[in-house]
Scaffold this motif. Sequence first.
Motif, PDB file in Angstrom:
ATOM      1  N   LYS A 148       0.858  -1.193   0.000  1.00  0.00           N
ATOM      2  CA  LYS A 148       0.000   0.000   0.000  1.00  0.00           C
ATOM      3  C   LYS A 148       0.885   1.231   0.000  1.00  0.00           C
ATOM      4  N   ASP A 149       0.490   2.253  -0.753  1.00  0.00           N
ATOM      5  CA  ASP A 149       1.261   3.493  -0.790  1.00  0.00           C
ATOM      6  C   ASP A 149       0.381   4.670  -0.393  1.00  0.00           C
ATOM      7  N   ILE A 150       1.045   5.755   0.005  1.00  0.00           N
ATOM      8  CA  ILE A 150       0.317   6.949   0.431  1.00  0.00           C
ATOM      9  C   ILE A 150       1.251   8.159   0.329  1.00  0.00           C
ATOM     10  N   THR A 151       0.668   9.326   0.151  1.00  0.00           N
ATOM     11  CA  THR A 151       1.376  10.600   0.298  1.00  0.00           C
ATOM     12  C   THR A 151       0.657  11.386   1.377  1.00  0.00           C
ATOM     13  N   LEU A 152       1.410  11.913   2.330  1.00  0.00           N
ATOM     14  CA  LEU A 152       0.817  12.720   3.393  1.00  0.00           C
ATOM     15  C   LEU A 152       0.961  14.205   3.068  1.00  0.00           C
ATOM     16  N   MET A 198      -0.720  -8.999  -1.657  1.00  0.00           N
ATOM     17  CA  MET A 198      -1.905  -8.262  -2.084  1.00  0.00           C
ATOM     18  C   MET A 198      -1.524  -6.839  -2.482  1.00  0.00           C
ATOM     19  N   ASN A 199      -1.998  -6.399  -3.644  1.00  0.00           N
ATOM     20  CA  ASN A 199      -1.838  -4.999  -4.040  1.00  0.00           C
ATOM     21  C   ASN A 199      -3.066  -4.222  -3.587  1.00  0.00           C
ATOM     22  N   ALA A 200      -2.911  -3.510  -2.457  1.00  0.00           N
ATOM     23  CA  ALA A 200      -4.010  -2.705  -1.914  1.00  0.00           C
ATOM     24  C   ALA A 200      -3.785  -1.217  -2.178  1.00  0.00           C
ATOM     25  N   SER A 201      -3.007  -0.911  -3.226  1.00  0.00           N
ATOM     26  CA  SER A 201      -2.790   0.479  -3.630  1.00  0.00           C
ATOM     27  C   SER A 201      -3.883   0.927  -4.581  1.00  0.00           C
TER      28      SER A 201
END
Length: 437
Positions: A148-152, A198-201
């Motif tokens: 999983k990826d994210i930008t804050l 699992m790709n949860a992006s």
Amino acid sequence: EVDMTSQPAWVNVNGTMANLLTYNGSFPGPTIRVSQGDILKVHFKNSLPMMGTNILGHEREMTNIHTHGLHVSPMGNADNMMVMLMSGDTFDYEYDLSKQESGTLNIYHPHIHGTVAEQYWGGMAGALVVEDNTSVLAGYETHLLILKDITLSGSAPEPYTSTMDYMHGKEGDTVMVNGQVNPVLAIKPGQVQRWRVMNASNARFYKLSLEGHTLQIIGTESGLLKNPYPVSSILLSPGERLDILVKASQTKKNYRFLSLPYSRGGGSMGQQVTLMTLSCKGSPVNDAISSTINPEAVRISPAIAKTERIVLSMGQGKGYINGISFTMENYFAIHSHLGTYEVWEIVNQSGMDHPFHQHVNGCQVLSITGGDASYASFLTKTPAWKDVVIVPKWGSVKMLVPVMDYPGMAMFHCHIIEHEDIGMMGIWDIMDMPMPM
């Protein structure tokens, strides 16, 4: 029987405390484990605060649960996407897993049209594991790896501020495995481990590779394969899952589990990322990889009731299926008869890969034109059952779709979550009535 609450919670993201959207305060969400034949009951409460409308005009706090990958009813209080819960609402979901394939890795996440991308991006996704019925894999140390990826932006997930965020799909500057940046996993020389990935992006594609090692693929979304399938690298698009065996080298050192460069189109940089470090150390062992995993896995060739053509396209800030951008009032629909098999040809008329996902029933891939050759070879040569398939930019996919067990209104859509929200979705009307003569 589980209690599940959607709620904001403070989470440590690579050293920064961030206020994310979560299930039960956990990022990723807590893993649900079930067995084939179980009844799964989820007592759900929507504790998301009132957040107003997003730039698409949808209520940001409205939510529900989709059990992505489960072969269950799309009606009633099962995997029903028409259940829409406002802040403070509760709902009791119930899933009959009597017809669910064992040994599968599934996802639970929200599925309210127009708000899914923000909630998923903000942290609302978790794993739903259906345990094996076979003992052939029981001896392997097993790890669940949720990518999983994210930008804050400050202490919050970076907001959606333009239609281009939706057209391209968000890729984060922080890439995590199980909520950690580049965690270390220990393995003994010669040991075999099972990795359930699992790709949860939202939109990021991962081209998985392990330095100095071959990945032995033993399962896809909807079941285990007959034999291990060796690859040096393999694509994993949003929503896809893989079951992999890794036999460690006898050389004691650190190896990088990588996502290799891959351009999916749509402005994606496709840079290389180190996902995890495999630390090979300790006393050597000599584990063997089972030559047969699931002897019942076969490619099937049944009589075909009909063929459907599904065209994916984009423009003017919207996604389209057969020229229609989904709204609750206007959508493209496929009408199928229970107990039949169909061939779906999905054509991509855009310069961006689209991971195509259908609810309720898995599929087998007949052919893929364009795109990554090793991905196409794997899916067309093995008895893999899939619920997400990459349709390459300017390419196409033909897939065999069983229409089995459950009537009702299901959905199919692009699993770049933003594309679903801007209309690249249709309704699958599965009818419990005989075929017309």
